[in-house]
Enzyme design. Structure first.
Site, mmCIF file in Angstrom:
data_model
loop_
_atom_site.group_PDB
_atom_site.id
_atom_site.type_symbol
_atom_site.label_atom_id
_atom_site.label_comp_id
_atom_site.label_asym_id
_atom_site.label_seq_id
_atom_site.Cartn_x
_atom_site.Cartn_y
_atom_site.Cartn_z
ATOM 1 N N HIS A 2 0.825 -1.210 0.000
ATOM 2 C CA HIS A 2 0.000 0.000 0.000
ATOM 3 C C HIS A 2 0.854 1.252 0.000
ATOM 4 O O HIS A 2 2.068 1.205 0.181
ATOM 5 C CB HIS A 2 -1.019 -0.026 1.133
ATOM 6 C CG HIS A 2 -0.525 0.275 2.515
ATOM 7 N ND1 HIS A 2 -0.577 1.534 3.079
ATOM 8 C CD2 HIS A 2 0.012 -0.518 3.475
ATOM 9 C CE1 HIS A 2 -0.119 1.486 4.326
ATOM 10 N NE2 HIS A 2 0.254 0.249 4.588
ATOM 11 N N ASP A 20 6.110 2.714 7.250
ATOM 12 C CA ASP A 20 4.781 2.177 6.948
ATOM 13 C C ASP A 20 3.973 3.183 6.173
ATOM 14 O O ASP A 20 3.426 4.116 6.756
ATOM 15 C CB ASP A 20 4.062 1.833 8.259
ATOM 16 C CG ASP A 20 2.659 1.282 8.034
ATOM 17 O OD1 ASP A 20 2.316 0.980 6.890
ATOM 18 O OD2 ASP A 20 1.914 1.155 9.021
ATOM 19 N N GLU A 79 -5.267 1.454 2.701
ATOM 20 C CA GLU A 79 -5.036 0.250 3.498
ATOM 21 C C GLU A 79 -5.211 0.574 4.963
ATOM 22 O O GLU A 79 -5.765 -0.193 5.739
ATOM 23 C CB GLU A 79 -3.629 -0.291 3.226
ATOM 24 C CG GLU A 79 -3.329 -1.637 3.867
ATOM 25 C CD GLU A 79 -2.751 -1.557 5.276
ATOM 26 O OE1 GLU A 79 -2.542 -2.623 5.878
ATOM 27 O OE2 GLU A 79 -2.516 -0.436 5.779
ATOM 28 N N GLU A 80 -4.709 1.748 5.348
ATOM 29 C CA GLU A 80 -4.713 2.119 6.767
ATOM 30 C C GLU A 80 -6.123 2.191 7.333
ATOM 31 O O GLU A 80 -6.342 1.899 8.500
ATOM 32 C CB GLU A 80 -3.983 3.443 6.982
ATOM 33 C CG GLU A 80 -2.482 3.394 6.671
ATOM 34 C CD GLU A 80 -1.678 2.505 7.621
ATOM 35 O OE1 GLU A 80 -2.279 1.885 8.515
ATOM 36 O OE2 GLU A 80 -0.445 2.420 7.444
ATOM 37 N N ASP A 105 4.354 -4.568 3.225
ATOM 38 C CA ASP A 105 3.647 -3.422 3.813
ATOM 39 C C ASP A 105 4.713 -2.557 4.462
ATOM 40 O O ASP A 105 5.285 -1.666 3.834
ATOM 41 C CB ASP A 105 2.602 -3.942 4.808
ATOM 42 C CG ASP A 105 1.776 -2.834 5.438
ATOM 43 O OD1 ASP A 105 2.263 -1.694 5.503
ATOM 44 O OD2 ASP A 105 0.649 -3.107 5.886
ATOM 45 N N HIS A 162 2.909 4.839 12.985
ATOM 46 C CA HIS A 162 1.692 5.653 12.835
ATOM 47 C C HIS A 162 1.760 7.016 13.537
ATOM 48 O O HIS A 162 0.720 7.596 13.846
ATOM 49 C CB HIS A 162 0.457 4.881 13.315
ATOM 50 C CG HIS A 162 0.067 3.750 12.399
ATOM 51 N ND1 HIS A 162 -1.052 2.983 12.579
ATOM 52 C CD2 HIS A 162 0.655 3.252 11.280
ATOM 53 C CE1 HIS A 162 -1.136 2.059 11.614
ATOM 54 N NE2 HIS A 162 -0.099 2.205 10.821
HETATM 55 ZN ZN LIG Z 1 0.946 -0.322 6.488
#
Ligand SMILES: [Zn+2]
Length: 715
Positions: free
Chosen positions: A362, A372, A409-410, A437, A534
């Protein structure tokens, strides 16, 4: 959205200097070894050697720099810009490229506020506090989205705070055992141990009015090591955003389970979002904001294992009436049907154009997303670069290769799920889905896969050099990383002396491929100490300081990922190892039988399922001999091998969550990331529901019998 189980990689600092030295590729072996799936590997060895020479560390670093230049939350103009960059690279490599839009329900935050008062009514905190450390060059961009949870409810609630540890089922049960009623309460839980959506799911079932999810320094902060910018771990104000979408019910657009949310899908064909979203509010917090609340909680002291690393004794709160900590949550979420963009790049196969090898990762991020997911996308772009070099030399794959760069995706695996739902029929012929990922957060290669592809992946990594010297396989086997949370299960141990490999649960884009339509899948990454997941600090500055300063692990992952596609696309015979797969299934059944006995579910008859598994083992052994020395119709053999996986799909799906149709693997309803094996049977046993367990044993027996019959059709 994968959650890392951070590794205490003691070797990392010592080895990082070695990592700067590019290693030469191993000299080509004049007598290339036999490779499963190939009757003669000589020509393919030359193709692979040419491929492996192309992925470039410096170029991968440039991709990463571009992709992480701006925050690029799904559906924003910056996200669109990164889609165009990826599409341009796909086209430059000669891929037939398309940006595929979907229109899906997603929230963005308008107001998120948390306030708390102690028993005397004195204010304890207001938040969320803006994420900040000394000297980070990326943190002040006004486009950085405020901390929020994807799929959170909206509202304005006030309640008494209760601490519930990780918010696992057993944590909530422990509170219930202490007669702590959660109705109308604000549940404070820490990140870790399960998927955040599960924490909210159970809290909602127990009547909570809202959930605060904070990052305890014990789990990814100073307790692990130095915090950013000193080291790789989460600083005081760092917040883990993330989705609380109930992906364990179904992933993708909340309004369209099983249906693709194409632009022309009328609104009348869309349902309500609440099938896989909570009604209640949930808000993520840093420990800077959570600590004053936790410290003021009174009531019983916490049970063993609930104490985190903040410097005071934790209590459960929940004293009732006078003496509690009062918390006020405000959440105004702007829910709209928003446009997202998958990028698809196709190379048509010369011999089996309908048999697709799909490889994806993604692109959307909560903020900058250096690890990420941009490290995954940067690595994939160098895989595509290598494949493009082969195309220019006149090579064509035997099977069609499709590279995918997913969006949203998140928010709940949305871009991949909608595409899979749109192409479900064609994907019955897809021979593999290779996922990446969180591509690179450090030097430790790890992988999860369907058992039929574990040996394929082990064999393939023996052909790729590691920046640490020797091969990726050697490094992987010796490092024995702890693995990722979504990869734990009660799987049998790995074969003695082999590199460890987990099973696929959920938390990334392999889920729709494997668990909805039955495409054999793998997931790879290169991990290390990573505490900024994140948060705004998962950015290019963090990456070059902590993960991969010379981008050699991006290069490594580009080689492994590209080689997966290449080797699978050109194989004479599909290199599926059904012997190991069938044996694992047989072990799952034995384990479930023991569990049923422990639970005193005595009338369950496991014999038919065990017999069906035994029949599959026998068929697999015969198929294996044929795979090693194929004779006759290769297309027929390959089709039977492929359809054997499809035979494990049950049309009815799992009880209470019919979108999940694989009879062997599903994400756990109460784990979210970790795989539950033979889920229909095991979850019925967990629920002590003998009738359902018996019915699910029948479903399993039928699936295993179908699979054996399909495989027997190969000869
Ligand atoms: Zn991810």
């Amino acid at each position: 959205m994968i959650v890392r189980k951070p590794l205490a990689s003691l070797l990392f600092l010592a080895l990082v200097s070695l990592a700067f030295v590019p290693r030469p590729l191993p000299a080509q072996n004049p007598n290339p070894p036999a490779v499963f799936g190939y009757s003669d590997f000589t020509e393919q060895a030359k193709i692979e050697e040419k491929f492996l020479a192309i992925p470039d560390a410096k170029l991968a670093g440039q991709h990463l720099k571009f992709l992480t230049a701006e925050p690029h939350l799904a559906s924003t103009p910056e996200d669109r810009k990164t889609a165009e960059y990826v599409a341009q690279k796909f086209r430059a490599a000669g891929l037939d490229t398309e940006i595929v839009p979907y229109r899906v329900l997603m929230n963005q935050p308008k107001v998120v506020r948390v306030e708390a008062w102690n028993a005397a009514g004195q204010p304890l905190m207001t938040g969320p506090t803006r994420e900040h450390v000394e000297g980070d060059p990326y943190q002040d961009d006004p486009r950085v989205v405020m901390p929020f949870n994807g799929s959170s409810g909206s509202g304005d609630v006030t309640g008494e705070a209760v601490y519930a540890n990780y918010g696992r089922l057993e944590d909530f049960d422990q509170l219930a055992a202490q007669h702590i009623d959660l109705h109308g309460k604000i549940v404070l839980v820490r990140y870790g141990a399960n998927f955040r959506g599960v924490k909210v799911y159970i809290a909602e079932q127990r009547g909570a009015a809202g959930v605060l999810i904070y990052s305890d320094p014990q789990d990814d902060g100073y307790y692990k090591g130095d915090a950013y910018p000193m080291g790789p771990w989460r600083p005081e104000t760092g917040v883990q955003r993330g989705s609380v979408h109930y992906i364990f019910k179904y992933p993708g657009d909340p309004e369209t389970p099983g249906v693709a949310s194409t632009l022309d899908l009328p609104d009348s064909a869309r349902g309500s979002g609440y099938g896989n979203q909570p009604h209640i509010i949930s808000i993520p917090l840093s420990y800077h904001d959570a600590a004053p609340i936790l410290q003021a909680l009174k009531g019983p002291g916490v049970p063993q294992g609930w104490q985190g690393a903040l410097p005071f004794r934790y209590h459960l709160g929940a004293v009732g009436g006078q003496g509690g900590v009062k918390v006020h949550l405000v959440s105004q979420q702007d829910y709209q049907r928003r446009i997202i963009w998958d990028v698809m790049g196709t190379i048509k196969g010369s011999e089996y154009p309908d048999d697709w090898v799909v490889a994806g990762n993604h692109r959307d991020a909560w903020v900058y997303g250096a690890v990420d997911p941009s490290s995954g996308t940067a690595a994939m772009l160098e895989s595509v670069h290598g494949i493009g070099a082969l195309l220019r030399q006149g090579w064509r794959p035997k099977r069609t290769i499709v590279f995918c760069n997913w969006d949203a995706e998140e928010e709940g695996l949305i871009g991949s799920t909608e595409w899979v739902e749109q192409h479900a029929k064609a994907l019955e012929r897809a021979v593999a889905y290779f996922n990446m990922d969180v591509g690179v957060s450090g030097p430790d290669f790890s992988a999860a896969a369907i058992p039929s592809l574990k040996q394929f992946l082990r064999e393939l990594t023996r052909a790729v050099p590691s920046p640490l010297g020797a091969t990726v396989y050697d490094q992987w086997k010796n490092a024995r990383p702890e693995g990722n949370e979504h990869r734990r299960s009660n799987a049998p141990p790995d074969p003695v002396g082999e590199a460890p490999m987990g099973d696929l649960g959920s938390g990334s884009d392999f889920t729709p491929f494997l668990q909805h339509v039955g495409v054999p899948s793998t997931d790879i990454d290169s991990g290390g100490p990573y505490g900024v997941y994140h948060s705004v600090f998962d950015n290019f500055a963090w990456y070059i300081q902590n993960a991969d300063p010379k981008f050699v692990y991006l290069q490594e992952m580009a080689r492994v990922f590209g080689l997966e596609a290449l080797r699978m696309a050109d194989a004479d015979v599909l290199p599926y190892d059904y012997v190991s797969y069938a044996r694992e299934i047989s072990a799952y059944i034995d384990a479930a039988k023991r569990k049923a006995a422990d639970a005193h579910l005595d009338s369950l008859d496991f014999a038919p399922a065990q017999a069906a598994a035994a029949r599959l083992i026998t068929a697999a052994q015969k198929a294996h001999a044929l795979q090693l020395a194929p004779s006759g119709d290769l297309a027929k053999l390959n089709l039977a091998l492929r359809q054997t996986e499809t035979a494990l799909i049950s049309e009815a799906g799992l009880p209470n969550r019919p979108w999940y149709r694989h009879t062997i693997y599903a994400p756990g309803e109460f784990t979210g990331y970790a795989a539950v094996v033979i889920p229909g049977v095991n979850e019925a046993i967990d629920a002590k529901d003998q009738g359902r367990a018996a019915q699910q044993l029948t479903v399993l027996t039928q699936a295993l019998t179908r699979a054996a019959q399909t495989l027997e059709g190969a000869w």
